[in-house]
Each structure stands twice: as structure tokens, then as C-alpha cells.
Write a protein that holds these residues in place. Structure first.
Motif, PDB file in Angstrom:
ATOM      1  N   GLY A 194      -5.821   5.296  -6.758  1.00 51.70           N
ATOM      2  CA  GLY A 194      -6.752   5.789  -5.745  1.00 51.70           C
ATOM      3  C   GLY A 194      -7.961   4.892  -5.589  1.00 51.70           C
ATOM      4  O   GLY A 194      -8.400   4.608  -4.464  1.00 51.70           O
ATOM      5  N   GLN A 195      -8.490   4.448  -6.721  1.00 46.81           N
ATOM      6  CA  GLN A 195      -9.641   3.552  -6.655  1.00 46.81           C
ATOM      7  C   GLN A 195      -9.241   2.189  -6.106  1.00 46.81           C
ATOM      8  O   GLN A 195      -9.952   1.602  -5.269  1.00 46.81           O
ATOM      9  CB  GLN A 195     -10.247   3.408  -8.056  1.00 46.81           C
ATOM     10  N   HIS A 196      -8.103   1.666  -6.544  1.00 45.59           N
ATOM     11  CA  HIS A 196      -7.657   0.347  -6.106  1.00 45.59           C
ATOM     12  C   HIS A 196      -7.401   0.314  -4.602  1.00 45.59           C
ATOM     13  O   HIS A 196      -7.740  -0.665  -3.921  1.00 45.59           O
ATOM     14  CB  HIS A 196      -6.388  -0.031  -6.864  1.00 45.59           C
ATOM     15  N   LEU A 197      -6.801   1.384  -4.067  1.00 50.23           N
ATOM     16  CA  LEU A 197      -6.479   1.413  -2.642  1.00 50.23           C
ATOM     17  C   LEU A 197      -7.724   1.488  -1.763  1.00 50.23           C
ATOM     18  O   LEU A 197      -7.636   1.288  -0.543  1.00 50.23           O
ATOM     19  CB  LEU A 197      -5.547   2.588  -2.338  1.00 50.23           C
ATOM     20  N   VAL A 203       0.839  -1.199   0.000  1.00 47.47           N
ATOM     21  CA  VAL A 203       0.000   0.000   0.000  1.00 47.47           C
ATOM     22  C   VAL A 203       0.872   1.247   0.000  1.00 47.47           C
ATOM     23  O   VAL A 203       0.622   2.210  -0.737  1.00 47.47           O
ATOM     24  CB  VAL A 203      -0.947  -0.003   1.216  1.00 47.47           C
ATOM     25  N   LEU A 204       1.920   1.249   0.836  1.00 49.42           N
ATOM     26  CA  LEU A 204       2.821   2.396   0.910  1.00 49.42           C
ATOM     27  C   LEU A 204       3.485   2.673  -0.435  1.00 49.42           C
ATOM     28  O   LEU A 204       3.589   3.830  -0.875  1.00 49.42           O
ATOM     29  CB  LEU A 204       3.888   2.151   1.974  1.00 49.42           C
ATOM     30  N   LEU A 205       3.950   1.637  -1.109  1.00 44.89           N
ATOM     31  CA  LEU A 205       4.627   1.820  -2.389  1.00 44.89           C
ATOM     32  C   LEU A 205       3.663   2.326  -3.457  1.00 44.89           C
ATOM     33  O   LEU A 205       4.010   3.197  -4.262  1.00 44.89           O
ATOM     34  CB  LEU A 205       5.269   0.500  -2.836  1.00 44.89           C
ATOM     35  N   ARG A 206       2.439   1.795  -3.459  1.00 44.59           N
ATOM     36  CA  ARG A 206       1.446   2.248  -4.458  1.00 44.59           C
ATOM     37  C   ARG A 206       1.105   3.722  -4.234  1.00 44.59           C
ATOM     38  O   ARG A 206       1.025   4.498  -5.186  1.00 44.59           O
ATOM     39  CB  ARG A 206       0.187   1.385  -4.334  1.00 44.59           C
TER      40      ARG A 206
END
Length: 339
Positions: free
Chosen positions: A287-290, A234-237
Motif C-alpha cells: 500500500g505504501q509502495h503503490l 501495479v495490477l499484480l502488486r
């Protein structure tokens, strides 16, 4: 080179943010506060800051179109009579402008003491609410062909067109429609570059808003007893999305600053457009994926950012098309950039 916004430009952006947050009629409020008229003073970089705030909130207002296709080109290329007749309405919001861009091979033919336009533009944003439209059309023939800008009232009964983002778009059909020229043959390239820079600024705001929502969500949403934001993936994305957003913002700022300072900016506008298209697409997908499953909910706020980001990607021409145009510009021998 220092393209840091001035105090006046930052103040305009902050006032826009305040108005967009509290007003039920944001377009009317922005006009009444004098922010649309102020674009003539704060320049293209100031407009980019205003559009960033609009993009953060996916505000359904014709600010980018009216300024990029109305206020700025009329102020820069209009005759004294055109400026006196058109600028007051564009400043106070009684006129709403849009542009039939990109160029789709419309033709302009001199008729008596005026011009008549023929051509079709499948999708023109904000056309359903606009009072006037700026149209690029070819004049002359063969090697003497020149693309010029023409200004005309929006014809009655335009056909609505659905777009990814709710931009009140419509199909524009011209068949010998009277129009008045705006500027000379050099105005088209300059306007297109300025408009690309403005819409890149809008995309910077859309991406910043999408990322802010993703950061807020992953900071409180827990999985296996800890926030999602503590997971390396999550941090990398999110970090990649942040870098893309900053690249869009910085390249838009630089292009706008160069325009305001009368420096060559054609390649810089294309660079900003490429980042807005390619980087913007990545950011709104991230943004949507997270957000997991709720990111696909049509009613969730982050989905609006996704739709706007994809619409801006398409409107700017798509990354491959913009990159090809940039390559032609950079590879042309003995060619100076337009200002």
C-alpha cells in the motif's frame, strides 16, 4: 461449515462503520450505542467485524483490548460476583481493559486470602488509558507450574512507551502487587487464542483500508498519459495484496466462528495470527509502495496503515514465532486443541 456472519453481526459492523465515520468521540459513541456490550451477544465473529471497521479507519480506540482482555474473559471465566461487579463498567465504557500479553514470566504468590504478582511487561498497549489490566502469571513450581489469569487495577504512574502505532502503551512493573484470579488454569490458553483472532480481525481491516487507498490513488494518478492502475506491475502488486487481505479476513472469520460454536480452534487462531502477521506486513508495504514517494509522508493517511500493520505484526509475535508455535501444536501426539 458456514462462517458467514449473521444478520445481527453484519448490522453491528455497519453501525460501527457509521459511528466511526461521523463521531468526534468514537469510543464514547460506540459504548453509548451499545456495541461494546453487544459483543457478548454477537460473539467473537461479531467482534472481528467491529474491529475490521476500526482497522479500516485506523481508529485509535481500545476496542480490541477492552473486549479481548476484559469483556469476553470476565463474561466467560469470572465468578458471579466478578461478573456483577465488572461487566457493567466494561459494557458502558467506564472501565477500559487491556492485557499484559504475551506472557513474560510473571509470578503469582498466594498471600493470605489473595494473590500478589511480581514481574515486568515492557510494552502493554492502551495501558495509559486503561483502568484495569489482565495479567498472565505462573503459579506453583516445577512440573506443577500453571499459568493463570489475574485481574487488577492499573497501577498509578506507569511509564509511557512509544510504539510504532499510537496505542497509548506503557511499561507495567509489578512488585508484590495485589490481584484477583480470573478463571482456572485453562483460561490462559483460551484467552490467548481469542485475543489473537480478534487482533487478526483488526489487521484485516488495516490491510483493507491500506489497499483501498492504494487502489483509489493509482486509479487517478497518471504517468506517461495513463493511470498507474493500467500498468501490469501495479495490477499484480495490488492483486497480491488483495489475496493476502482476503486470507487474513477468512482465517480470522473461521477461527472466530469456531470459537462461537464451541469447536476446537487453537490451530485456527494461530493460522489467522500467522496470516495477519506475514500477509499483513506484505499488504501495508505494498500500500505504501503503490503511493510512490508520498507513501513515506508521515502525514499521509496510508502511512498510518503502514505503522499499524507493522505494529500488529510485532504484537502478534511475528510470522516465524507464530509458525513455530503452530508446528509444535500440530506435531504434538494425542493432543486435542483447546476451545
Amino acid at each position: 461449515m458456514d462462517f458467514t456472519p449473521t444478520e445481527e453481526q453484519r448490522a453491528a459492523g455497519e453501525l460501527a462503520a457509521e459511528i466511526l465515520d461521523r463521531s468526534a468521540e468514537p469510543w464514547k459513541a460506540l459504548c453509548e450505542a451499545g456495541l461494546v456490550a453487544a459483543v457478548e451477544e454477537i460473539g467473537l465473529l461479531g467482534l472481528v467485524l467491529l474491529l475490521e471497521e476500526a482497522g479500516r479507519r485506523t481508529a485509535e480506540i481500545p476496542l480490541a483490548a477492552t473486549c479481548a482482555y476484559g469483556l469476553l474473559p470476565v463474561a466467560a471465566h469470572g465468578t458471579d460476583e466478578q461478573r456483577a461487579r465488572l461487566l457493567p463498567g466494561l459494557r458502558d465504557g467506564s472501565y477500559i481493559a487491556t492485557g499484559a500479553f504475551p506472557h513474560r514470566s510473571a509470578r503469582a504468590v498466594a498471600s493470605g486470602d489473595g494473590w500478589r504478582l511480581t514481574g515486568t511487561f515492557p510494552v502493554v498497549p492502551w495501558l495509559r488509558v486503561a483502568t484495569h489490566v489482565l495479567v498472565p502469571a505462573d503459579t506453583g513450581a516445577g512440573t506443577d507450574t500453571v499459568t493463570r489469569l489475574f485481574w487488577l487495577p492499573v497501577p498509578a504512574g506507569v511509564e509511557p512507551v512509544d510504539t510504532t502505532a499510537p496505542w497509548a502503551a506503557a511499561r507495567l512493573v509489578l512488585d508484590g502487587t495485589p490481584a484477583e484470579p480470573l478463571g482456572d488454569g485453562a483460561a490462559y490458553g483460551e484467552l490467548l487464542a481469542r485475543a489473537r483472532t480478534a487482533f487478526a480481525g483488526l489487521q484485516a481491516g488495516v490491510c483493507a483500508g491500506s489497499l483501498a487507498r492504494a487502489v483509489a490513488y493509482t486509479s487517478v494518478r497518471e504517468q506517461f498519459g495513463r493511470p498507474l492502475s493500467t500498468n501490469q506491475g501495479v495490477l499484480l502488486r495490488a492483486a497480491d495484496a488483495h489475496m493476502d487481505t482476503e486470507a487474513i479476513r477468512v482465517t480470522a472469520y473461521e477461527a472466530a466462528w469456531r470459537f462461537d460454536n464451541h469447536l476446537p480452534a487453537a490451530s485456527h487462531a494461530l493460522t489467522a495470527a500467522w496470516w495477519a502477521s506475514e500477509g499483513g506486513k506484505r499488504v501495508v508495504h505494498a500500500g505504501q509502495h503503490l503511493h510512490g514517494g508520498i507513501g513515506a509522508d508521515l502525514e499521509h493517511p496510508v502511512h498510518r496503515h503502514f505503522l499499524w500493520g507493522r505494529q500488529l505484526d510485532a504484537y502478534l509475535g511475528g510470522g516465524a514465532e507464530v509458525l513455530a508455535e503452530l508446528g509444535v501444536l500440530l506435531g504434538a501426539p494425542d493432543t486435542e486443541e483447546a476451545v
